[in-house]
Each structure stands twice: as C-alpha cells, then as structure tokens.
Design an enzyme around this catalytic site. Structure first.
Site, short mmCIF file in Angstrom:
data_model
loop_
_atom_site.label_atom_id
_atom_site.label_comp_id
_atom_site.label_asym_id
_atom_site.label_seq_id
_atom_site.Cartn_x
_atom_site.Cartn_y
_atom_site.Cartn_z
N TYR A 136 -52.62 -13.34 78.69
CA TYR A 136 -51.38 -13.60 79.43
C TYR A 136 -51.68 -13.42 80.92
CZ TYR A 136 -46.25 -13.29 79.91
OH TYR A 136 -44.94 -13.52 80.25
N ARG A 189 -44.30 -25.96 87.01
CA ARG A 189 -44.29 -24.70 87.79
C ARG A 189 -44.97 -23.64 86.94
NH1 ARG A 189 -43.38 -20.13 86.58
NH2 ARG A 189 -41.16 -19.69 86.47
N LYS A 207 -47.80 -17.55 75.40
CA LYS A 207 -46.48 -16.98 75.08
C LYS A 207 -46.32 -16.84 73.58
CE LYS A 207 -44.34 -16.84 79.24
NZ LYS A 207 -43.54 -15.76 79.84
N GLU A 279 -40.27 -23.17 79.23
CA GLU A 279 -41.16 -22.29 79.99
C GLU A 279 -41.78 -23.03 81.15
OE1 GLU A 279 -41.66 -18.89 78.75
OE2 GLU A 279 -42.30 -18.73 80.83
N ASP A 280 -41.69 -22.47 82.32
CA ASP A 280 -42.38 -22.95 83.51
C ASP A 280 -42.12 -24.42 83.83
OD1 ASP A 280 -43.17 -20.36 83.52
OD2 ASP A 280 -45.32 -20.72 83.62
N ASP A 302 -36.91 -18.91 79.43
CA ASP A 302 -37.54 -17.60 79.63
C ASP A 302 -37.55 -17.20 81.10
OD1 ASP A 302 -38.97 -15.37 78.77
OD2 ASP A 302 -40.89 -16.34 79.18
N ASP A 303 -37.79 -18.16 81.99
CA ASP A 303 -37.91 -17.84 83.42
C ASP A 303 -36.56 -17.46 84.02
OD1 ASP A 303 -40.77 -18.48 83.65
OD2 ASP A 303 -40.06 -20.44 83.03
N ASN A 444 -46.09 -14.03 89.70
CA ASN A 444 -47.35 -14.08 88.95
C ASN A 444 -48.18 -15.27 89.42
OD1 ASN A 444 -46.64 -11.95 87.15
ND2 ASN A 444 -45.27 -13.37 86.09
N1 LIG Z 1 -42.28 -11.23 86.12
C1 LIG Z 1 -41.76 -12.15 85.34
O1 LIG Z 1 -41.46 -11.91 84.17
C2 LIG Z 1 -41.53 -13.51 85.90
C3 LIG Z 1 -42.07 -13.89 87.09
N2 LIG Z 1 -41.84 -15.13 87.58
C4 LIG Z 1 -42.52 -15.49 88.82
O2 LIG Z 1 -41.56 -15.71 89.83
C5 LIG Z 1 -42.06 -16.67 90.74
C6 LIG Z 1 -40.96 -17.69 91.02
O3 LIG Z 1 -40.60 -18.35 89.85
P1 LIG Z 1 -39.29 -19.28 89.81
O4 LIG Z 1 -38.11 -18.54 90.24
O5 LIG Z 1 -39.26 -19.91 88.50
O6 LIG Z 1 -39.68 -20.36 90.90
P2 LIG Z 1 -38.75 -21.34 91.69
O7 LIG Z 1 -39.62 -22.40 92.23
O8 LIG Z 1 -37.57 -21.71 90.87
O9 LIG Z 1 -38.21 -20.43 92.91
C7 LIG Z 1 -39.01 -20.01 93.97
C8 LIG Z 1 -38.09 -19.55 95.08
O10 LIG Z 1 -38.88 -18.94 96.09
C9 LIG Z 1 -38.54 -19.49 97.34
N3 LIG Z 1 -39.68 -19.43 98.24
C10 LIG Z 1 -40.84 -20.09 98.17
N4 LIG Z 1 -41.64 -19.76 99.19
C11 LIG Z 1 -40.96 -18.86 99.93
C12 LIG Z 1 -41.23 -18.14 101.11
N5 LIG Z 1 -42.40 -18.27 101.75
N6 LIG Z 1 -40.28 -17.32 101.60
C13 LIG Z 1 -39.11 -17.19 100.95
N7 LIG Z 1 -38.79 -17.82 99.83
C14 LIG Z 1 -39.71 -18.65 99.33
C15 LIG Z 1 -38.12 -20.91 97.06
O11 LIG Z 1 -37.34 -21.35 98.14
P3 LIG Z 1 -36.73 -22.83 98.23
O12 LIG Z 1 -35.67 -22.85 97.19
O13 LIG Z 1 -36.18 -22.88 99.60
O14 LIG Z 1 -37.84 -23.78 97.96
C16 LIG Z 1 -37.34 -20.70 95.76
O15 LIG Z 1 -36.04 -20.31 96.03
C17 LIG Z 1 -43.33 -17.26 90.12
O16 LIG Z 1 -44.43 -16.68 90.73
C18 LIG Z 1 -43.28 -16.79 88.68
O17 LIG Z 1 -44.56 -16.54 88.17
C19 LIG Z 1 -41.04 -16.04 86.95
C20 LIG Z 1 -40.50 -15.71 85.75
C21 LIG Z 1 -40.73 -14.44 85.11
C1 LIG Z 2 -43.88 -14.47 83.30
C2 LIG Z 2 -43.42 -15.83 83.48
O1 LIG Z 2 -42.75 -16.38 82.63
C3 LIG Z 2 -43.77 -16.54 84.69
O2 LIG Z 2 -44.37 -15.97 85.59
O3 LIG Z 2 -43.44 -17.72 84.76
MG LIG Z 3 -42.68 -18.46 82.86
#
Ligand SMILES: NC(=O)C1=CN([C@@H]2O[C@H](COP(=O)(O)OP(=O)(O)OC[C@H]3O[C@@H](n4cnc5c(N)ncnc54)[C@H](OP(=O)(O)O)[C@@H]3O)[C@@H](O)[C@H]2O)C=CC1
Ligand SMILES: CC(=O)C(=O)O
Ligand SMILES: [Mg+2]
Length: 588
Positions: A136, A189, A207, A279-280, A302-303, A444
């Site tokens: 993972y 993503r 997963k 997912e993603d 999941d996200d 991540n």
């Molecule tokens: N720990 C866990 O269990 C999980 C972790 N994650 C992690 O979270 C991260 C984001 O995932 P997700 O929400 O799906 O992604 P999205 O693409 O949906 O969202 C990313 C967000 O970050 C913003 N962003 C990007 N660059 C910057 C920056 N330099 N400064 C400020 N804001 C910024 C984007 O802004 P804008 O909208 O303006 O483009 C957007 O709002 C990934 O790395 C993923 O691995 C996700 C799911 C679970």
């Molecule tokens: C953990 C997870 O689902 C992610 O980083 O997208």
């Molecule tokens: Mg994910």
C-alpha cells in the site's frame, strides 16, 4: 443431442431460454442474455499435479503433505521436504527483509500473491505493520509509476474504450463468480501522483488485498478493475512500454456513457449487493459519479467518504487528549478537493447531529484553502459546486500562512497532494496559538506529505498531535519518543465493506460512515493516548474491522437497508465468523 458442439450450445441456450430448466435458474445470468449476445464457455475441473501447483488459490508449495502429494499427482514435482505454513512464512519474511529497495519487496510480494495466495495473506495479516507500506502507500505509488516495467502477469480486469458496447462480456471473462467487492479506478488521480492512466491498476489491487487481509473478505470475492479511457500524461503517452491506451482521455458525454455502461453491466452481472468502491478518480468525475449512482447502486467513494470517516474518527478520539468537543474546534484545510471537502462535510454533519445546530451553521467553523487561496464568499461564483458550501465571509487570503494567521485554527489538515506545504512558519504559527496543535498531513505517498513527523514534532517543540496518510517512523525529540499515527482510509473501508456485505446492504448512507468513525474511535486505548496516538495500532486491525463492521451492520439494519434477514443478534461475532482465514485447507 447433436455431436456438433455449436448445435449443443444452441440447444442448451434455447432450452434454458424457453424456461424448461427443471426449476433450476441459471445463477450466471446467461439465461437473460439475448441469443446474439456472446457468452463465455465455462469449464470446471479438478486441479491436480502441475496444474494444482500452478493455481495460486490452492498451491501450498512445500507444505503439501505426503498424502496430498500422493493423492494429487504431486510426487516428484516437489523436493522431498515438507514445511509447515509457519516455517514458509518465516522463510518468506526472511527473504523479503533481504531486499533493501521497497519496490523489490513489492515485486516479491506480488509474485507470492500470484503463486500462493494463502501464504501471501498469512504474511500480510501476521506482519501487517511491516508489510502495509509495501503493498500500500507509499510503495504502491512507485509501483504504479513503474507499472509498465515491473508488469509480469496481469492482475485484475482492464476495461478500455476498445470494449465499448461489450463491457458485460468482459466482466464475464473474469474467472470468479461470487464477486462481493469491486474497487475501480480510471487512474486519473493516483494518490498525489496525478494521472497514471492504466498503470493505476496497482491501487485497486492493493486496496483489495487490504479488504482481504484487514477486513476478511474472501480474495475470490474481490475484483480490481481499471477503466482505461486514455491518459493525459505525456510521459506515458510517449513511453514505448506503457500498458494502456495511447490516446488522450475521453471526456464529457463519451466518458459518462462509458461509465454508465460499466455501472449497468456490474449490476446486471453481479446484482444489487455488489459493493463498488470508486478509487482515485479525479474530482471532476468523482463527485458526479457518487451522486449519480448512490441511489441505484451500492457505491462508496473511498477518497471522499472513507477518508472523511477515518479523519472524523481521529478527531473524536482526540477529544479525550485535548479536552475539547468537536464544536469547540476551528478547522483549516489545505486542499479543497475530494478528501478535503469530504472530511469537512462529515465533520459538519457530526457537529450538527451532536449539537442540534443546522449544518449551514456548523460549516462556518471549517475553512478551506485551495490552489487560489482561502475559499471565501467573493469567490463563490467561480467555485466548483463541492467548494461552494465553504465560501464564508472573509477578505481574500492568498497563502496558507496568511490563512493560518487569520483563521487561527486548532486543527490543520493537509489534503492538497502537494508535499512540504506545511512549512516551518505554518507549523510554528499553529504552535503559537495552540497548546497542542492537531496537525494531519494526509497527502500520499510520503513524498507528497504536507510535512514529516519529525518536522511536526520539532517545529512545535514536541507539542503537536500528528498523523499522516503514509506512515512515518517514531521520532526522538529531546529525549522523548513520539509515535506518529497513520490517518488513512484503510482503517475504514475494510470494516465498512464487511459490515455492508454481511448485512446485505443495498445502499451506503452517511449514518453508516458516522457509525464507522465512532467504532474506530472507540478502539483507541488509554495506552495509545499516552503514546500521543489518536488511532489504534494496525496490529489489531482485524478486531478493529470486526467492530467497525458490526457498527455499520447495525446501522444498516436500523435504516432498513439490510437484506440479510433476520438480523443476527451478535454482529461482532457474526463479523468475526465471516472473516477469511488464510490457513491452508487440507485436500482429500
Ligand atoms: N490519507 C488518506 O487516507 C487519503 C489521502 N488522500 C490524499 O489527499 C491528496 C488529495 O486528494 P484529493 O482530495 O482526492 O485530490 P483533489 O485533486 O480532489 O484535491 C486537491 C486539492 O488540493 C488543492 N491544491 C493543489 N495544489 C495546491 C497548493 N499548492 N496549495 C493549495 N492547495 C492546493 C487543489 O486546489 P484546486 O481545487 O484549486 O485545484 C484541490 O482543492 C492526495 O495526495 C491523496 O493521496 C486522499 C484520500 C485519502
Ligand atoms: C489513501 C488514498 O485513498 C489515497 O491517497 O488516495
Ligand atoms: Mg485513494
């Protein structure tokens, strides 16, 4: 009956379609297919000898007993020694530890999964803390980036645009019938690594291995799927070893129609109770897919939802350490996409339910920053729909540091996918107005974490409560050891999925996510709190998953969405008894 095989097949189909089937229905749904729809000719046979050894579901390697070797034509195909599964596990762990490069461990584990499934799961279950970072995050991220070159045997099902109009047939090519969970990605993503196209397959595979190891879902009931609609990743498009379609991503109507065909085919082939975990996907599709299919399918993102549930669990647990209720906090997110707004919405819902305050009000304690700065009402018109509820009245603020100083949050959550964004100034600012700042760097893999554990502890002089999406090792600071927690949705989805499956759920609702959060939070012990943790260690994850499953199951029955009736009295026992065990079976 004719000796012509085509004739036999036609007779069979027409006999069954006329309904003269002796009262036995065709569980594979081929009766329902139209005559001109192609079906796959399935054959079931007993495996023995070489074929048995090559079948990962049944292979036991050197653990086949003399009696089994005799009875199944294996004698001579194996060296004479007989090893127990425990010794095999010890040997395999020893071998794995020889690899210093994490990706080599990943490849070795994938090889084992393809060779001897039960041994693979025994290793993963017994050594979960050591192997989770391999199958993972973070290693799976690197594996996806290099999937083209490490690719040996295909895993999971690839459904590309070339299969448009025939997705149902492709699903029928999968050798297992009783599918209960599908994890599907379109690879746009992948973690915080962006568009990896078809190479995102590592994520559904990883997963689902956790669904089995952490949640006890049988491996044969799990189906990893990658939808290949192309990629916008130029590097992959120009890579001669890229395994996916070499074209730009399909968008708009073409994308929606393809995904719709997929969702219909899934329901037609596997019925109403198969769980589909998105997912993603990139956020421009993720929210829409979830809202489009949540009332017709058993779907879960999941996200958005799993991440929300795990973070809420950590916050509920943290109330004990901080002596504050959820509604006493002010939250600031860096990142306003799937994870950020998903978490924000579940926190707002929880506070609303706890305090009886309308959700529009509870949202006001939660602020988000995206790539353009703080989300404020003057930006409302130009915001994507999922950001609009968070556009509160405030003057524009461009940078995170400015937002931290203006909002003075008690909780800072990173969901931006961009590493190193919680700078020293940002973390120090958190430490100036909080005795114990709660800092979650969720992005991540490790390279994208907003800050490291060491940075969080040193920049707050050891006062931070810290957890991250990918694991960090314990940190020594001024003679004290700090144990960072892992705030990752893998605490939630295996138990949630088990709860949905065992109750025969037909839909996922927010109340089930809240139930999962409460169940996870209740598993954090005083000893964990003393170590500065707001999540329990993974060593007990199957017990934790059983508790989450029981709570989710109970909520499913309460909401009238369960179809496995009557409701079992003891749902924890029920969950435990459902769980797959990787111990070898004896062959007659
Ligand atoms: N720990 C866990 O269990 C999980 C972790 N994650 C992690 O979270 C991260 C984001 O995932 P997700 O929400 O799906 O992604 P999205 O693409 O949906 O969202 C990313 C967000 O970050 C913003 N962003 C990007 N660059 C910057 C920056 N330099 N400064 C400020 N804001 C910024 C984007 O802004 P804008 O909208 O303006 O483009 C957007 O709002 C990934 O790395 C993923 O691995 C996700 C799911 C679970
Ligand atoms: C953990 C997870 O689902 C992610 O980083 O997208
Ligand atoms: Mg994910």
């Amino acid at each position: 009956m004719s000796s012509n095989p085509t004739q036999i097949s036609d007779d069979y189909v027409s006999e069954n379609r006329s309904g003269v089937g002796g009262g036995i229905s065709d569980v594979y749904g081929e009766d329902l297919a139209t005559l001109d729809q192609l079906v796959t000719p399935w054959v079931t046979s007993v495996a023995s000898g070489y074929t048995l050894m090559r079948d990962p579901r049944y292979n036991k390697g050197l653990a086949f007993t003399d009696k089994e070797r005799d009875a199944h034509y294996l004698t001579g195909l194996l060296p004479p020694v007989i090893l127990s599964q425990d010794v095999q596990e010890k040997k395999m762990m020893h071998n794995l530890r020889q690899y210093t490069v994490p990706l080599h461990r990943y490849v070795a584990l994938m090889d084992l999964q393809e060779r001897n499934e039960r041994l693979f799961y025994k290793l993963l279950i017994d050594n979960v803390e050591e192997l989770l970072p391999v199958v993972y995050t973070p290693t799976v991220g690197e594996a996806c980036q290099k999937y083209g070159s490490i690719f040996r045997r295909p895993q999971g099902l690839y459904i590309s645009l070339k299969e448009k109009g025939k997705i149902l047939e492709v699903l029928k090519n999968w050798p297992q019938r009783g599918i209960q969970v599908i994890v599907v990605t379109d690879g746009e993503r992948i973690l915080g690594l962006g568009d990896l196209g078809c190479q995102g397959m590592g994520i559904p595979v990883g997963k689902l291995s956790l669904y089995t190891a952490l949640g006890g879902i049988r491996p044969s009931a799990c189906l990893p799927i990658t939808i290949d609609v192309g990629t916008n990743n130029e590097k992959l498009l120009n890579d001669e070893f890229y395994i996916g379609l070499k074209q730009k991503r399909a968008t708009g109507e073409e994308y929606a129609e393809f995904l719709h065909e997929f969702m219909c085919a899934v329901k037609q082939n596997y019925g109403e109770k198969v769980l589909v975990q998105f997912e993603d996907f990139a956020n421009h599709h993720a929210f829409e897919l979830l809202s489009k299919y949540c009332s017709s399918h058993l779907v879960f993102n999941d996200d958005i939802q799993g991440t929300a549930s795990v973070v809420l669990a950590g916050l509920i647990a943290a109330q004990k350490v901080l002596g504050k209720s959820l509604s006493d906090h002010t939250f600031l997110f860096l990142g306003a996409g799937e994870a950020g707004t998903g978490i924000a919405e579940l926190i707002a819902l929880k506070i609303s339910k706890e305090t009886g305050t309308p959700i529009d009000e509870t949202r006001k304690k939660i602020w988000l920053v995206d790539s353009k700065g703080l989300i404020v009402s003057s930006r409302k018109e130009s915001l994507q729909h999922f950001k609009q509820p968070w556009a509160h009245d405030h003057e524009p603020v461009k940078e995170l540091l400015g937002a931290v100083n203006a909002i003075k949050p008690t909780v800072l959550i990173g969901t931006s996918g961009v590493g190193k964004t919680f700078t020293k100034e940002v973390v120090e600012a958190m430490a100036t107005f909080n005795e114990k700042p709660l800092i979650l760097a969720l992005s991540n893999p490790t390279s994208q974490a907003e800050c490291t554990a060491e940075e969080a502890y040193t920049w707050t002089e050891g006062r931070a409560i810290f957890a991250s999406g990918s694991p960090f090792a314990p940190v020594e600071y001024e003679g004290k050891t700090f144990f960072p927690g892992q705030a990752n949705n893998c605490y939630i989805f295996p138990g949630l999925g088990l709860g949905l499956i065992m109750s025969g759920a037909i839909r996922v609702r927010d109340d089930m996510l809240l139930a999962a959060s409460e169940a996870l939070a209740s598993q954090v012990t005083e000893e964990n709190f003393a170590d500065g943790l707001i999540y329990p260690p993974f060593t007990n994850i199957r017990k934790i998953s059983a508790n989450i499953a029981a709570s989710v199951g109970a909520k499913t029955y309460e909401l009238g969405l369960a179809s496995n009736l009557p409701r079992p009295k003891d749902l924890v026992k029920m969950a435990e008894s459902c769980m797959y065990s990787p111990v070898y079976r004896n062959f007659r």
